[in-house]
Each structure stands twice: as C-alpha cells, then as structure tokens.
Design a protein around this motif. Structure first.
Motif, PDB file in Angstrom:
ATOM      1  N   GLU A 199       0.836  -1.207   0.000  1.00 36.79           N
ATOM      2  CA  GLU A 199       0.000   0.000   0.000  1.00 36.79           C
ATOM      3  C   GLU A 199       0.868   1.253   0.000  1.00 36.79           C
ATOM      4  O   GLU A 199       0.584   2.221  -0.698  1.00 36.79           O
ATOM      5  CB  GLU A 199      -0.937   0.007   1.209  1.00 36.79           C
ATOM      6  N   PHE A 200       1.948   1.233   0.769  1.00 43.12           N
ATOM      7  CA  PHE A 200       2.832   2.384   0.856  1.00 43.12           C
ATOM      8  C   PHE A 200       3.413   2.712  -0.527  1.00 43.12           C
ATOM      9  O   PHE A 200       3.405   3.866  -0.963  1.00 43.12           O
ATOM     10  CB  PHE A 200       3.961   2.122   1.859  1.00 43.12           C
ATOM     11  N   HIS A 201       3.881   1.700  -1.236  1.00 41.18           N
ATOM     12  CA  HIS A 201       4.477   1.924  -2.554  1.00 41.18           C
ATOM     13  C   HIS A 201       3.429   2.292  -3.603  1.00 41.18           C
ATOM     14  O   HIS A 201       3.653   3.184  -4.423  1.00 41.18           O
ATOM     15  CB  HIS A 201       5.285   0.714  -2.997  1.00 41.18           C
ATOM     16  N   ARG A 202       2.280   1.627  -3.575  1.00 43.23           N
ATOM     17  CA  ARG A 202       1.221   1.916  -4.548  1.00 43.23           C
ATOM     18  C   ARG A 202       0.701   3.338  -4.362  1.00 43.23           C
ATOM     19  O   ARG A 202       0.532   4.076  -5.332  1.00 43.23           O
ATOM     20  CB  ARG A 202       0.096   0.891  -4.387  1.00 43.23           C
ATOM     21  N   ALA A 203       0.462   3.749  -3.125  1.00 46.77           N
ATOM     22  CA  ALA A 203      -0.024   5.100  -2.861  1.00 46.77           C
ATOM     23  C   ALA A 203       1.053   6.132  -3.160  1.00 46.77           C
ATOM     24  O   ALA A 203       0.765   7.227  -3.649  1.00 46.77           O
ATOM     25  CB  ALA A 203      -0.484   5.224  -1.411  1.00 46.77           C
ATOM     26  N   GLY A 204       2.316   5.784  -2.889  1.00 43.98           N
ATOM     27  CA  GLY A 204       3.419   6.687  -3.176  1.00 43.98           C
ATOM     28  C   GLY A 204       3.526   7.003  -4.659  1.00 43.98           C
ATOM     29  O   GLY A 204       3.887   8.120  -5.042  1.00 43.98           O
TER      30      GLY A 204
ATOM     31  N   PHE B 217       0.739  10.119  -2.762  1.00 48.27           N
ATOM     32  CA  PHE B 217       0.315  10.118  -1.367  1.00 48.27           C
ATOM     33  C   PHE B 217       1.441   9.617  -0.473  1.00 48.27           C
ATOM     34  O   PHE B 217       2.347   8.917  -0.925  1.00 48.27           O
ATOM     35  CB  PHE B 217      -0.931   9.238  -1.177  1.00 48.27           C
ATOM     36  N   ARG B 218       1.360   9.961   0.807  1.00 45.32           N
ATOM     37  CA  ARG B 218       2.327   9.485   1.803  1.00 45.32           C
ATOM     38  C   ARG B 218       1.551   8.773   2.907  1.00 45.32           C
ATOM     39  O   ARG B 218       1.250   9.368   3.938  1.00 45.32           O
ATOM     40  CB  ARG B 218       3.109  10.666   2.375  1.00 45.32           C
ATOM     41  N   PRO B 219       1.198   7.504   2.711  1.00 39.21           N
ATOM     42  CA  PRO B 219       0.355   6.787   3.670  1.00 39.21           C
ATOM     43  C   PRO B 219       0.979   6.735   5.057  1.00 39.21           C
ATOM     44  O   PRO B 219       2.182   6.512   5.203  1.00 39.21           O
ATOM     45  CB  PRO B 219       0.247   5.387   3.087  1.00 39.21           C
ATOM     46  N   SER B 220       0.137   6.932   6.054  1.00 44.51           N
ATOM     47  CA  SER B 220       0.612   6.939   7.437  1.00 44.51           C
ATOM     48  C   SER B 220      -0.170   6.007   8.348  1.00 44.51           C
ATOM     49  O   SER B 220       0.363   5.557   9.346  1.00 44.51           O
ATOM     50  CB  SER B 220       0.530   8.356   8.009  1.00 44.51           C
ATOM     51  N   ALA B 221      -1.440   5.739   8.027  1.00 46.21           N
ATOM     52  CA  ALA B 221      -2.259   4.910   8.909  1.00 46.21           C
ATOM     53  C   ALA B 221      -3.384   4.248   8.136  1.00 46.21           C
ATOM     54  O   ALA B 221      -3.829   4.755   7.105  1.00 46.21           O
ATOM     55  CB  ALA B 221      -2.847   5.757  10.037  1.00 46.21           C
TER      56      ALA B 221
ATOM     57  N   ARG C 251      -8.212   7.154   0.637  1.00 43.77           N
ATOM     58  CA  ARG C 251      -8.785   5.960   0.022  1.00 43.77           C
ATOM     59  C   ARG C 251      -9.577   5.192   1.058  1.00 43.77           C
ATOM     60  O   ARG C 251      -9.237   5.185   2.233  1.00 43.77           O
ATOM     61  CB  ARG C 251      -7.666   5.079  -0.531  1.00 43.77           C
ATOM     62  N   THR C 252     -10.648   4.545   0.614  1.00 50.39           N
ATOM     63  CA  THR C 252     -11.415   3.652   1.481  1.00 50.39           C
ATOM     64  C   THR C 252     -11.519   2.295   0.807  1.00 50.39           C
ATOM     65  O   THR C 252     -11.383   2.170  -0.408  1.00 50.39           O
ATOM     66  CB  THR C 252     -12.840   4.185   1.745  1.00 50.39           C
ATOM     67  N   TYR C 253     -11.766   1.272   1.628  1.00 46.57           N
ATOM     68  CA  TYR C 253     -11.946  -0.075   1.113  1.00 46.57           C
ATOM     69  C   TYR C 253     -13.026  -0.754   1.942  1.00 46.57           C
ATOM     70  O   TYR C 253     -12.904  -0.871   3.168  1.00 46.57           O
ATOM     71  CB  TYR C 253     -10.643  -0.873   1.194  1.00 46.57           C
ATOM     72  N   ASN C 254     -14.098  -1.177   1.269  1.00 49.82           N
ATOM     73  CA  ASN C 254     -15.154  -1.925   1.942  1.00 49.82           C
ATOM     74  C   ASN C 254     -14.749  -3.385   1.999  1.00 49.82           C
ATOM     75  O   ASN C 254     -14.562  -4.014   0.961  1.00 49.82           O
ATOM     76  CB  ASN C 254     -16.482  -1.790   1.202  1.00 49.82           C
TER      77      ASN C 254
ATOM     78  N   ALA D 218     -10.597 -12.881   8.685  1.00 49.17           N
ATOM     79  CA  ALA D 218     -10.476 -11.518   9.201  1.00 49.17           C
ATOM     80  C   ALA D 218     -11.417 -10.535   8.510  1.00 49.17           C
ATOM     81  O   ALA D 218     -11.715  -9.489   9.049  1.00 49.17           O
ATOM     82  CB  ALA D 218      -9.039 -11.026   9.064  1.00 49.17           C
ATOM     83  N   ALA D 219     -11.887 -10.838   7.311  1.00 46.01           N
ATOM     84  CA  ALA D 219     -12.757  -9.917   6.581  1.00 46.01           C
ATOM     85  C   ALA D 219     -14.145  -9.890   7.205  1.00 46.01           C
ATOM     86  O   ALA D 219     -14.679 -10.910   7.621  1.00 46.01           O
ATOM     87  CB  ALA D 219     -12.849 -10.318   5.123  1.00 46.01           C
ATOM     88  N   ASN D 220     -14.719  -8.705   7.282  1.00 46.52           N
ATOM     89  CA  ASN D 220     -16.051  -8.532   7.824  1.00 46.52           C
ATOM     90  C   ASN D 220     -16.793  -7.554   6.917  1.00 46.52           C
ATOM     91  O   ASN D 220     -16.386  -6.401   6.800  1.00 46.52           O
ATOM     92  CB  ASN D 220     -15.959  -7.997   9.253  1.00 46.52           C
ATOM     93  N   PRO D 221     -17.874  -7.956   6.262  1.00 49.76           N
ATOM     94  CA  PRO D 221     -18.559  -7.074   5.319  1.00 49.76           C
ATOM     95  C   PRO D 221     -19.195  -5.842   5.965  1.00 49.76           C
ATOM     96  O   PRO D 221     -19.630  -4.946   5.258  1.00 49.76           O
ATOM     97  CB  PRO D 221     -19.610  -7.974   4.677  1.00 49.76           C
ATOM     98  N   ASP D 222     -19.241  -5.762   7.278  1.00 52.25           N
ATOM     99  CA  ASP D 222     -19.789  -4.589   7.957  1.00 52.25           C
ATOM    100  C   ASP D 222     -18.714  -3.564   8.291  1.00 52.25           C
ATOM    101  O   ASP D 222     -18.988  -2.571   8.953  1.00 52.25           O
ATOM    102  CB  ASP D 222     -20.483  -5.007   9.257  1.00 52.25           C
ATOM    103  N   MET D 223     -17.486  -3.798   7.831  1.00 52.06           N
ATOM    104  CA  MET D 223     -16.360  -2.918   8.157  1.00 52.06           C
ATOM    105  C   MET D 223     -15.854  -2.187   6.925  1.00 52.06           C
ATOM    106  O   MET D 223     -16.001  -2.649   5.803  1.00 52.06           O
ATOM    107  CB  MET D 223     -15.200  -3.725   8.759  1.00 52.06           C
ATOM    108  N   VAL D 224     -15.247  -1.047   7.163  1.00 51.93           N
ATOM    109  CA  VAL D 224     -14.597  -0.269   6.121  1.00 51.93           C
ATOM    110  C   VAL D 224     -13.184   0.064   6.596  1.00 51.93           C
ATOM    111  O   VAL D 224     -12.954   0.260   7.790  1.00 51.93           O
ATOM    112  CB  VAL D 224     -15.392   1.022   5.788  1.00 51.93           C
ATOM    113  N   GLU D 225     -12.247   0.066   5.661  1.00 58.47           N
ATOM    114  CA  GLU D 225     -10.874   0.452   5.966  1.00 58.47           C
ATOM    115  C   GLU D 225     -10.642   1.844   5.390  1.00 58.47           C
ATOM    116  O   GLU D 225     -10.972   2.104   4.229  1.00 58.47           O
ATOM    117  CB  GLU D 225      -9.876  -0.517   5.334  1.00 58.47           C
ATOM    118  N   LEU D 226     -10.082   2.743   6.192  1.00 51.62           N
ATOM    119  CA  LEU D 226      -9.748   4.095   5.753  1.00 51.62           C
ATOM    120  C   LEU D 226      -8.230   4.213   5.707  1.00 51.62           C
ATOM    121  O   LEU D 226      -7.561   3.894   6.686  1.00 51.62           O
ATOM    122  CB  LEU D 226     -10.305   5.144   6.720  1.00 51.62           C
ATOM    123  N   TYR D 227      -7.702   4.654   4.584  1.00 52.43           N
ATOM    124  CA  TYR D 227      -6.267   4.847   4.434  1.00 52.43           C
ATOM    125  C   TYR D 227      -5.990   6.339   4.497  1.00 52.43           C
ATOM    126  O   TYR D 227      -6.625   7.127   3.787  1.00 52.43           O
ATOM    127  CB  TYR D 227      -5.787   4.233   3.111  1.00 52.43           C
TER     128      TYR D 227
END
Length: 117
Positions: free
Chosen positions: A42-47, A51-55, A81-84, A94-103
């Motif tokens: 993610e760090f390299h793809r966003a870079g 972008f400079r991903p931090s969390a 970026r977000t990921y459902n 570990a995947a849960n369809p009720d969760m979202v990831e925020l980058y």
C-alpha cells in the motif's frame, strides 16, 4: 469485533451566515476503531500516486459518512482511500462485510500532502 482506538472524523456542513455568505461548519464525530500501519505494498502503490500513507483505520461502515478528514492522537489526517471489506474465502476469516478500511496520510496546512502543490 472490539475496538482499541478512537479517532475523530471531520465532515463539513454548508450554512449561510447572517450576511448571506456560505460558510463551511466542521462537524466532528468521535468513533471507536482500530488504527494500524499500512502494508508495504500500500505504501508503494499510494506513493506512486503522490500520497504518503501513514495509517490504516478499520471501523464500522455505519459510522463512516464519506468524511475526508480525521484526527488521530491530535494529528490532522487526510483520508485518501477507502476499502469496503468483502466476504473472503473461509481461510481468511479476518474480513467482515460490515467494516470499512480508511487509508490516511498526514495533512499539512497547505493541503492533503506535502508532495502536492
């Protein structure tokens, strides 16, 4: 799922002031979540996109309303970026369809990232 962290999501509402000018008023929401690091991929793809991903934050979808800013430990962050999360194979429980990831990346005073003009 239990959440160990708390962030503040910041959205904006447009209202007219007494002079008739449109003013954006920040709306802050404290949300329980899990804050983690971004992966190397993610760090390299966003870079590559400037972008400079931090969390990476995992939270319930129902708590996220397309906000683009957040506070983590008092630091202003830009959500780039977000990921459902989707249902995955059974061995990836570990995947849960009720969760979202925020980058997120650190937000500077002049814009979302220090790499952008």
């Amino acid at each position: 799922m239990y959440f160990a962290d708390e962030i503040t999501l910041i959205g904006y509402e447009s209202n007219q002031d007494e002079s008739g000018n449109w003013v954006n008023t920040p709306i802050k929401s404290n949300i329980f979540c899990n804050v983690g690091s971004v992966s190397g991929a993610e760090f390299h793809r966003a870079g590559q996109s400037g972008f400079r991903p931090s969390a990476m934050v995992t939270m319930r979808k129902c708590d996220y309303n397309r906000q683009e800013e957040a506070l983590i430990n008092g630091e202003e962050m830009h959500i780039y970026r977000t990921y459902n999360q989707q249902s995955r194979a059974q061995h990836q429980a570990a995947a849960n369809p009720d969760m979202v990831e925020l980058y997120m990346e650190y937000k500077l005073k002049n814009g979302p990232s220090e790499n952008k003009a």
